[in-house]
Write an enzyme that holds these catalytic residues in place. Sequence first.
Site, PDB file in Angstrom:
ATOM      1  N   TYR A 189     -10.450   2.331   5.853  1.00  0.00           N
ATOM      2  CA  TYR A 189      -9.437   2.009   4.847  1.00  0.00           C
ATOM      3  C   TYR A 189     -10.014   1.041   3.824  1.00  0.00           C
ATOM      4  O   TYR A 189     -10.484  -0.042   4.168  1.00  0.00           O
ATOM      5  CB  TYR A 189      -8.240   1.383   5.538  1.00  0.00           C
ATOM      6  CG  TYR A 189      -6.990   1.311   4.690  1.00  0.00           C
ATOM      7  CD1 TYR A 189      -6.061   2.347   4.716  1.00  0.00           C
ATOM      8  CD2 TYR A 189      -6.729   0.213   3.891  1.00  0.00           C
ATOM      9  CE1 TYR A 189      -4.906   2.272   3.957  1.00  0.00           C
ATOM     10  CE2 TYR A 189      -5.587   0.132   3.130  1.00  0.00           C
ATOM     11  CZ  TYR A 189      -4.671   1.163   3.168  1.00  0.00           C
ATOM     12  OH  TYR A 189      -3.529   1.094   2.420  1.00  0.00           O
ATOM     13  N   ASN A 204      -9.124  -0.475  -0.157  1.00  0.00           N
ATOM     14  CA  ASN A 204      -8.290  -0.528  -1.356  1.00  0.00           C
ATOM     15  C   ASN A 204      -9.039  -0.074  -2.598  1.00  0.00           C
ATOM     16  O   ASN A 204      -8.431   0.390  -3.564  1.00  0.00           O
ATOM     17  CB  ASN A 204      -7.770  -1.950  -1.555  1.00  0.00           C
ATOM     18  CG  ASN A 204      -6.713  -2.316  -0.539  1.00  0.00           C
ATOM     19  OD1 ASN A 204      -5.680  -1.675  -0.453  1.00  0.00           O
ATOM     20  ND2 ASN A 204      -6.977  -3.339   0.247  1.00  0.00           N
ATOM     21  N   SER A 219       0.785  -1.242   0.000  1.00  0.00           N
ATOM     22  CA  SER A 219       0.000   0.000   0.000  1.00  0.00           C
ATOM     23  C   SER A 219       0.814   1.287   0.000  1.00  0.00           C
ATOM     24  O   SER A 219       0.236   2.368  -0.124  1.00  0.00           O
ATOM     25  CB  SER A 219      -0.957   0.006   1.198  1.00  0.00           C
ATOM     26  OG  SER A 219      -2.023  -0.879   0.947  1.00  0.00           O
TER      27      SER A 219
END
Length: 369
Positions: free
Chosen positions: A188, A190, A93
């Site tokens: 959070y 992706n 990340s």
Amino acid sequence: MQRRFSRPLLRIRLVAALTAAGLIATTGTAHADTSADRKVVQEALDQIIASGGSLGAQARVTDGPQRFTARSGKAELGSNRPVPENGRFRVGSITKTFVSTVLLQLSGEGKVDLDAQVVRYLPGLIDGRITVRQVLQHTSGLYNYTNALPLDPDEFERIRYKHWTPQELLKVSTDKPLDFDPGTRWNYSNTNYVVAGLLVEKLTGRPYGKAVEQRILKPLHLDGTEVPGDDVDIRGPHAHGYVGVAGKPNDITRINPSVAWAAGEIISTTRDLDTFGVALASGRLLEPAQQQEIAKTTAVSPEYGLGLQVQTLPCGTEVWGHGGGIPGYSSQLLTTPDTKKRLELSVTSAPTGGDPNEAFRKLLTEVFC
């Protein structure tokens, strides 16, 4: 990426890593600066390996004029070859910080408005309320697509070499409702950086990886860094990562990283990450207005700017950076805003369990406190 492909080693997000290690605090008294002790750093890396779950580790430390690298463990099971001191690894990340930087450069050029809805640039892509800023700051509410993938080691084998398009990854998320109304919470996901990558492609007219290369990698001479696409290999010297599958060690180094795409596919080195971190924190990559934006936190997102984690340790030291995790590899890129203290770390996983958080706490304390 968030939701690891394998068991937690070093937590992927810095906020999670520091919380687990007992380092996050809202208040704290600053202590006098002391230089990082190379011996203590080495002890911390050795303890990360000894704690189990980690096969090898490499770190690059800067403390004012003092700079050194350290390593511990093995590069590969069945071999005594040490971890390369400047080996290449999957950064996970930390890719997000590269992508966010490109979008902020485009903002400085007047090509994108951070507070505009994403659908202004990509009509019909996602919920029409979600803004570019919310995507970059993880306040969009988009469901995290990796939560729906078979990422446990036994299951991951069947998708290990699969090619994924960003549209496929995004559909995993948009087939589900938003986790919350945009802008009301932080979570959070992706998926946000799949959207960010698609925005870069729309605004530049080229693959997002080429934009990263043109705008960051080439100007900074990051020759050890690449956006690999479907390439399953890590080229050049590198350590291997492992997971346990059916009770046996399984080398997980080779994967198709398109499953991570703009959320986590980059390969780099500690040297290149250090160069990137210094350039970003010192304002070499962004105009002043965008430099303020990348580190700007809010009440909804108190420890995350735009692709950049911003936290204060109990000793009073503020750190900027990002963590990363992808099969076989956990990484950290951390710097103080003035770049005087910095740490880049890569840890490869072993097929056994273990908890390295105490050793990680020791490492962070020595470098930054």
